[in-house]
Design an enzyme around this catalytic site. Sequence first.
Site, PDB file in Angstrom:
ATOM      1  N   HIS A 129      -9.191   5.471   5.351  1.00 37.48           N
ATOM      2  CA  HIS A 129      -8.316   4.652   5.364  1.00 37.48           C
ATOM      3  C   HIS A 129      -6.770   6.006   4.896  1.00 37.48           C
ATOM      4  O   HIS A 129      -5.892   5.879   4.310  1.00 37.48           O
ATOM      5  CB  HIS A 129      -8.378   3.858   4.210  1.00 37.48           C
ATOM      6  CG  HIS A 129      -9.627   3.154   4.020  1.00 37.48           C
ATOM      7  ND1 HIS A 129      -9.827   2.420   3.202  1.00 37.48           N
ATOM      8  CD2 HIS A 129      -9.498   2.560   4.947  1.00 37.48           C
ATOM      9  CE1 HIS A 129     -10.902   1.560   3.700  1.00 37.48           C
ATOM     10  NE2 HIS A 129     -10.677   1.221   4.544  1.00 37.48           N
ATOM     11  N   CYS A 140       9.553   7.606  13.215  1.00 33.85           N
ATOM     12  CA  CYS A 140       9.303   8.138  14.707  1.00 33.85           C
ATOM     13  C   CYS A 140       7.169   8.744  14.326  1.00 33.85           C
ATOM     14  O   CYS A 140       7.429   9.197  15.453  1.00 33.85           O
ATOM     15  CB  CYS A 140      10.392   9.440  15.287  1.00 33.85           C
ATOM     16  SG  CYS A 140      10.066  11.256  13.949  1.00 33.85           S
TER      17      CYS A 140
HETATM   18  C1  BV8 Z   1      -7.951  -4.163   8.429  1.00 33.97           C
HETATM   19  C2  BV8 Z   1      -5.499   3.767   1.138  1.00 33.97           C
HETATM   20  C3  BV8 Z   1      -6.831  -5.303  10.634  1.00 33.97           C
HETATM   21  C4  BV8 Z   1      -4.787   2.910   0.475  1.00 33.97           C
HETATM   22  C5  BV8 Z   1      -7.246   1.629   0.986  1.00 33.97           C
HETATM   23  C6  BV8 Z   1      -5.467 -11.062   5.116  1.00 33.97           C
HETATM   24  C7  BV8 Z   1      -5.142  -9.544   5.473  1.00 33.97           C
HETATM   25  C8  BV8 Z   1      -4.521  -8.763   6.332  1.00 33.97           C
HETATM   26  C9  BV8 Z   1      -6.232  -8.663   5.267  1.00 33.97           C
HETATM   27  C10 BV8 Z   1      -6.726  -9.074   5.275  1.00 33.97           C
HETATM   28  C11 BV8 Z   1      -6.875 -10.090   4.831  1.00 33.97           C
HETATM   29  N1  BV8 Z   1      -8.557 -10.292   3.983  1.00 33.97           N
HETATM   30  C12 BV8 Z   1      -9.055  -8.695   4.626  1.00 33.97           C
HETATM   31  C13 BV8 Z   1      -8.348  -8.608   4.907  1.00 33.97           C
HETATM   32  C14 BV8 Z   1      -8.953  -6.961   5.763  1.00 33.97           C
HETATM   33  C15 BV8 Z   1      -8.919  -6.142   4.183  1.00 33.97           C
HETATM   34  C16 BV8 Z   1     -10.150  -6.426   3.170  1.00 33.97           C
HETATM   35  O1  BV8 Z   1     -10.839  -6.543   3.164  1.00 33.97           O
HETATM   36  N2  BV8 Z   1      -9.162  -6.977   2.076  1.00 33.97           N
HETATM   37  C17 BV8 Z   1     -10.081  -6.864   1.238  1.00 33.97           C
HETATM   38  C18 BV8 Z   1      -9.786  -6.506  -0.320  1.00 33.97           C
HETATM   39  C19 BV8 Z   1     -10.682  -8.352   1.350  1.00 33.97           C
HETATM   40  N3  BV8 Z   1      -8.348  -5.257   5.414  1.00 33.97           N
HETATM   41  C20 BV8 Z   1      -7.306  -4.369   5.755  1.00 33.97           C
HETATM   42  O2  BV8 Z   1      -6.569  -5.194   5.621  1.00 33.97           O
HETATM   43  C21 BV8 Z   1      -7.354  -3.054   6.641  1.00 33.97           C
HETATM   44  N4  BV8 Z   1      -7.012  -3.420   7.722  1.00 33.97           N
HETATM   45  O3  BV8 Z   1      -8.704  -5.183   8.480  1.00 33.97           O
HETATM   46  O4  BV8 Z   1      -7.005  -4.529   9.419  1.00 33.97           O
HETATM   47  C22 BV8 Z   1      -6.248  -6.844  10.381  1.00 33.97           C
HETATM   48  C23 BV8 Z   1      -4.796  -6.088   9.947  1.00 33.97           C
HETATM   49  C24 BV8 Z   1      -4.077  -7.885   9.934  1.00 33.97           C
HETATM   50  C25 BV8 Z   1      -4.190  -8.486   9.389  1.00 33.97           C
HETATM   51  C26 BV8 Z   1      -5.899  -9.015   9.652  1.00 33.97           C
HETATM   52  C27 BV8 Z   1      -7.055  -7.680   9.128  1.00 33.97           C
HETATM   53  C28 BV8 Z   1      -7.614  -1.841   5.468  1.00 33.97           C
HETATM   54  C29 BV8 Z   1      -8.276  -1.220   4.473  1.00 33.97           C
HETATM   55  C30 BV8 Z   1      -7.448  -0.109   3.967  1.00 33.97           C
HETATM   56  C31 BV8 Z   1      -6.909  -0.691   2.624  1.00 33.97           C
HETATM   57  N5  BV8 Z   1      -6.161   1.132   2.098  1.00 33.97           N
HETATM   58  N6  BV8 Z   1      -7.126   2.387   0.839  1.00 33.97           N
HETATM   59  C32 BV8 Z   1      -4.559   3.587  -1.305  1.00 33.97           C
HETATM   60  O5  BV8 Z   1      -5.873   4.023  -1.507  1.00 33.97           O
HETATM   61  O6  BV8 Z   1      -3.451   4.200  -1.671  1.00 33.97           O
HETATM   62  S1  BV8 Z   1      -9.208   0.832   0.646  1.00 33.97           S
HETATM   63  C33 BV8 Z   1      -9.229   1.134  -0.982  1.00 33.97           C
HETATM   64  O7  BV8 Z   1      -9.892   0.267  -1.560  1.00 33.97           O
HETATM   65  C34 BV8 Z   1      -9.188   2.376  -1.363  1.00 33.97           C
HETATM   66  O8  BV8 Z   1      -9.684   3.248   0.172  1.00 33.97           O
HETATM   67  C35 BV8 Z   1     -10.885   2.074  -1.901  1.00 33.97           C
HETATM   68  O9  BV8 Z   1     -11.466   3.542  -1.468  1.00 33.97           O
HETATM   69  C36 BV8 Z   1     -11.084   1.276  -1.117  1.00 33.97           C
HETATM   70  C37 BV8 Z   1     -12.568   0.547  -1.262  1.00 33.97           C
HETATM   71  O10 BV8 Z   1     -12.362   0.035  -2.377  1.00 33.97           O
HETATM   72  P1  BV8 Z   1     -13.908   0.833  -3.038  1.00 33.97           P
HETATM   73  O11 BV8 Z   1     -13.814   2.502  -2.507  1.00 33.97           O
HETATM   74  O12 BV8 Z   1     -15.251   0.268  -3.335  1.00 33.97           O
HETATM   75  O13 BV8 Z   1     -13.669   0.825  -4.389  1.00 33.97           O
HETATM   76  P2  BV8 Z   1     -13.537   0.278  -5.428  1.00 33.97           P
HETATM   77  O14 BV8 Z   1     -11.982   0.535  -6.542  1.00 33.97           O
HETATM   78  O15 BV8 Z   1     -13.635  -1.339  -4.621  1.00 33.97           O
HETATM   79  O16 BV8 Z   1     -15.397   0.352  -5.940  1.00 33.97           O
HETATM   80  C38 BV8 Z   1     -15.715   1.601  -6.714  1.00 33.97           C
HETATM   81  C39 BV8 Z   1     -17.081   1.134  -6.322  1.00 33.97           C
HETATM   82  O17 BV8 Z   1     -17.178   2.658  -7.028  1.00 33.97           O
HETATM   83  C40 BV8 Z   1     -17.805   0.157  -7.281  1.00 33.97           C
HETATM   84  O18 BV8 Z   1     -18.357  -0.582  -6.951  1.00 33.97           O
HETATM   85  C41 BV8 Z   1     -18.164   0.734  -8.747  1.00 33.97           C
HETATM   86  O19 BV8 Z   1     -19.222   0.325  -9.391  1.00 33.97           O
HETATM   87  C42 BV8 Z   1     -18.241   2.107  -7.950  1.00 33.97           C
HETATM   88  N7  BV8 Z   1     -18.655   3.305  -8.954  1.00 33.97           N
HETATM   89  C43 BV8 Z   1     -17.578   3.446 -10.583  1.00 33.97           C
HETATM   90  N8  BV8 Z   1     -18.335   4.622 -10.880  1.00 33.97           N
HETATM   91  C44 BV8 Z   1     -18.770   5.262 -10.090  1.00 33.97           C
HETATM   92  C45 BV8 Z   1     -19.333   4.520  -8.973  1.00 33.97           C
HETATM   93  N9  BV8 Z   1     -20.398   3.983  -8.558  1.00 33.97           N
HETATM   94  C46 BV8 Z   1     -20.518   6.023  -8.121  1.00 33.97           C
HETATM   95  N10 BV8 Z   1     -20.560   6.932  -9.066  1.00 33.97           N
HETATM   96  C47 BV8 Z   1     -19.468   6.954 -10.311  1.00 33.97           C
HETATM   97  N11 BV8 Z   1     -19.015   7.442 -11.069  1.00 33.97           N
HETATM   98 ZN    ZN Z   2      11.399  10.104  11.965  1.00 30.44          ZN
END
Ligand code: BV8
Ligand code: ZN
Length: 255
Positions: A129, A140
């Site tokens: 990501h 650009c």
């Molecule tokens: C894509 C960068 C093709 C930015 C991030 C409708 C329209 C458009 C797209 C979609 C749609 N519906 C679904 C999608 C696909 C979408 C998606 O998956 N949505 C989800 C929410 C349903 N995905 C996308 O859009 C991706 N692109 O599909 O392109 C496309 C294109 C157009 C149209 C359709 C498809 C792009 C996804 C990338 C988004 N960018 N980050 C930024 O950081 O600002 S994602 C963001 O969430 C972070 O990178 C983060 O890492 C990631 C995932 O979350 P997690 O890492 O799992 O973190 P989370 O908080 O959820 O969970 C933490 C976990 O840790 C928990 O389980 C917790 O229990 C655990 N934990 C807590 N403490 C600890 C621990 N574990 C261990 N030790 C601890 N101490």
């Molecule tokens: Zn530029």
Amino acid sequence: MISDGVGSDRPHPDMSKARLALGDGGPLVVLTGAGMSAESGVPTFRDSRTGLWARHDPADLATPEAWDRDRDSVWAWYRWRERLVGCAEPNAGHLAIARAARDRSVTVVTQNVDDLHERAGSAGVHHLHGSLFAHRCDECGAPMEVGPPPADPVDRLAPPDCPRCGGRARPGVVWFGEMLPRQPWDAAVSAISAATAVLVVGTSGLVHPAASLPGIAVDLGIPVVEVNPDPSGLTDGVTVHLRDTAAAVLPTLLA
Ligand code: BV8
Ligand code: ZN
């Protein structure tokens, strides 16, 4: 260790099963999410909101729509996150993953946009990501130097102009709705296909396509170990789920 809040150092009941599943020699792929950095003080996407985080829902702000709607707020939020990560340190989990690479091939694939794996000593980290520190021109695409983030959080900040074309800087991350870069994705899929074990740490398994990576290993019959204090969208499919935190169990799991 079971982090039951009383500092007990009883080995985790599933630790030997997890160590057996990881094996001790073949190529290991480690897939990490926001939970990997939680014990370094970097908020996850879905935990309680603190600080500037309180007023912002990451799933809303990390989108092209938010950028088009209010660029200065989004830019300020990312600069605040850079500052937060800059003040954070890799935790014992990051260090354990880096140390494991001394004895076996370890490929780190992360959804995280921080640099804590690199600062712990991991090399060749694949950022699915993008990165908070890879600013580029929104027009650009040229990489841009934007200097250090402000010392104090601000609500709004104008991104600087591109010296090459006059466009504006944007964060070097992948927003929801944007395609993932090919290189880290292809590298992740080929590393998993050649792995003898996969370790998944700190991801809710909700964000695609990253969430589909562990399933590739499962379909190939490759053991998958999950470290997460809570069940995730991946838990049902993994070989062993260590219900604990990254910093608590990785030093023992990867020793
Ligand atoms: C894509 C960068 C093709 C930015 C991030 C409708 C329209 C458009 C797209 C979609 C749609 N519906 C679904 C999608 C696909 C979408 C998606 O998956 N949505 C989800 C929410 C349903 N995905 C996308 O859009 C991706 N692109 O599909 O392109 C496309 C294109 C157009 C149209 C359709 C498809 C792009 C996804 C990338 C988004 N960018 N980050 C930024 O950081 O600002 S994602 C963001 O969430 C972070 O990178 C983060 O890492 C990631 C995932 O979350 P997690 O890492 O799992 O973190 P989370 O908080 O959820 O969970 C933490 C976990 O840790 C928990 O389980 C917790 O229990 C655990 N934990 C807590 N403490 C600890 C621990 N574990 C261990 N030790 C601890 N101490
Ligand atoms: Zn530029």
